[in-house]
Design a protein around this motif. Structure first.
Motif, PDB file in Angstrom:
ATOM      1  N   LEU A 198      79.452  66.634  93.669  1.00 32.17           N
ATOM      2  CA  LEU A 198      78.350  66.216  92.895  1.00 32.17           C
ATOM      3  C   LEU A 198      78.476  66.692  91.500  1.00 32.17           C
ATOM      4  O   LEU A 198      78.864  67.721  91.158  1.00 32.17           O
ATOM      5  N   MET A 199      78.581  65.781  90.867  1.00 34.28           N
ATOM      6  CA  MET A 199      78.953  65.833  89.458  1.00 34.28           C
ATOM      7  C   MET A 199      77.915  65.711  88.386  1.00 34.28           C
ATOM      8  O   MET A 199      77.056  64.738  88.569  1.00 34.28           O
ATOM      9  N   GLY A 200      77.865  66.394  87.197  1.00 34.36           N
ATOM     10  CA  GLY A 200      76.983  66.162  86.238  1.00 34.36           C
ATOM     11  C   GLY A 200      76.932  67.188  85.085  1.00 34.36           C
ATOM     12  O   GLY A 200      77.592  68.339  85.508  1.00 34.36           O
ATOM     13  N   LEU A 201      76.483  66.895  84.049  1.00 33.75           N
ATOM     14  CA  LEU A 201      76.231  67.680  83.011  1.00 33.75           C
ATOM     15  C   LEU A 201      75.465  69.004  83.210  1.00 33.75           C
ATOM     16  O   LEU A 201      74.675  68.983  84.241  1.00 33.75           O
ATOM     17  N   ASN A 202      75.755  70.131  82.655  1.00 35.56           N
ATOM     18  CA  ASN A 202      74.699  71.297  82.759  1.00 35.56           C
ATOM     19  C   ASN A 202      73.075  70.832  82.381  1.00 35.56           C
ATOM     20  O   ASN A 202      72.924  70.155  81.679  1.00 35.56           O
ATOM     21  N   GLY A 216      79.550  61.741  93.652  1.00 35.98           N
ATOM     22  CA  GLY A 216      78.159  61.297  93.166  1.00 35.98           C
ATOM     23  C   GLY A 216      77.850  61.885  91.588  1.00 35.98           C
ATOM     24  O   GLY A 216      78.258  63.167  91.568  1.00 35.98           O
ATOM     25  N   ILE A 217      77.289  61.010  91.057  1.00 32.88           N
ATOM     26  CA  ILE A 217      77.110  61.462  89.517  1.00 32.88           C
ATOM     27  C   ILE A 217      75.515  61.452  89.281  1.00 32.88           C
ATOM     28  O   ILE A 217      74.995  60.568  89.449  1.00 32.88           O
ATOM     29  N   ILE A 218      75.173  62.626  88.778  1.00 32.65           N
ATOM     30  CA  ILE A 218      73.580  62.874  88.558  1.00 32.65           C
ATOM     31  C   ILE A 218      73.503  63.109  87.056  1.00 32.65           C
ATOM     32  O   ILE A 218      74.334  63.652  86.585  1.00 32.65           O
TER      33      ILE A 218
END
Length: 234
Positions: free
Chosen positions: A32-36, A198-200
């Protein structure tokens, strides 16, 4: 299987998650990926049962995690910032975990402790961040969890330690069908270990896919494309 459906969470006027959906198949590794600030840690807190959804559902093996002690005993979560009782040694924490988790494997604990050269008698309040994280992995993996949820797992760890950790984790996935959810912003590391990604962004899932279907496009390329070129750390 981990399943999140239409999850919404708001803190005051701030909408942290909006109609968020996620599925992690049993025996897989999901990145699960995404910026801070994207909402990754809030999702992990829901999976830990620390907070309740405003709406939607969060289930593991089709069960609600809240107030489910049997299910919680099968789920281990390692947060980005690891804290222990300051007066405890790793040996003391071993006794604590052994009482709580029925699947405790003493032989494995000793193997991983020796592999990482951790001092089991030292006050853990004096451990560095990297040593605390190694100790957390040692304890977590020794409980033989069915589900392992990791928040920025490699921060503060050197390349040799990282390789050792992935060896143990991927071994459990292959041998015991352990399910792993990894929250991270490190695209290159995820590409080496994940089955799904997955990109959030801003509390919404903006991309989800099987890594085999994504290739040869890299996770890093998809990450940059979906986030419109925003800067991120790799």
């Amino acid at each position: 299987m981990i399943k999140i459906e239409n999850l919404c969470k708001r803190y005051g006027d701030t909408e942290v998650l909006k109609d968020f959906n996620l599925t992690v198949p049993k025996g897989s590794v999901y990145g699960l990926m995404g910026l801070n600030g994207a909402g990754k840690t809030t999702i992990i807190k829901h999976l830990a049962g620390f907070i309740k959804p405003d709406s939607g559902s969060v289930t593991i093996d089709e069960q609600q995690i809240e107030d489910n002690e049997d299910l919680k005993s099968r789920v281990l979560i390692i947060p980005d910032e690891v804290f222990f009782f300051n007066s405890y040694s790793l040996s003391d924490m071993r006794g604590y975990y052994k009482k709580i988790y029925k699947g405790w494997n003493e032989d494995r604990f000793q193997t991983i402790v020796n592999d990482f050269s951790l001092n089991t008698k030292k006050n853990m309040g004096k451990f560095s961040k990297g040593m605390r994280k190694q100790a957390a992995f040692c304890l977590a993996l020794s409980t033989m969890p069915d589900y392992l949820i990791l928040d920025e797992p490699i921060d503060g760890l050197g390349p040799i330690v990282r390789r050792k950790l992935w060896h143990y984790i991927m071994g459990d996935v292959a041998e015991r069908q352990m399910t792993v959810l990894i929250s991270s912003h490190n695209a290159r590391e995820m590409e080496d270990v994940c089955d799904y990604v997955g990109i959030i962004a801003k509390g919404k899932m903006i991309f989800e896919g099987d890594l085999l279907e994504i290739m040869p496009t890299s996770i890093e390329e998809i990450f940059i494309e979906k986030l419109g070129g925003e800067n991120y750390e790799v």
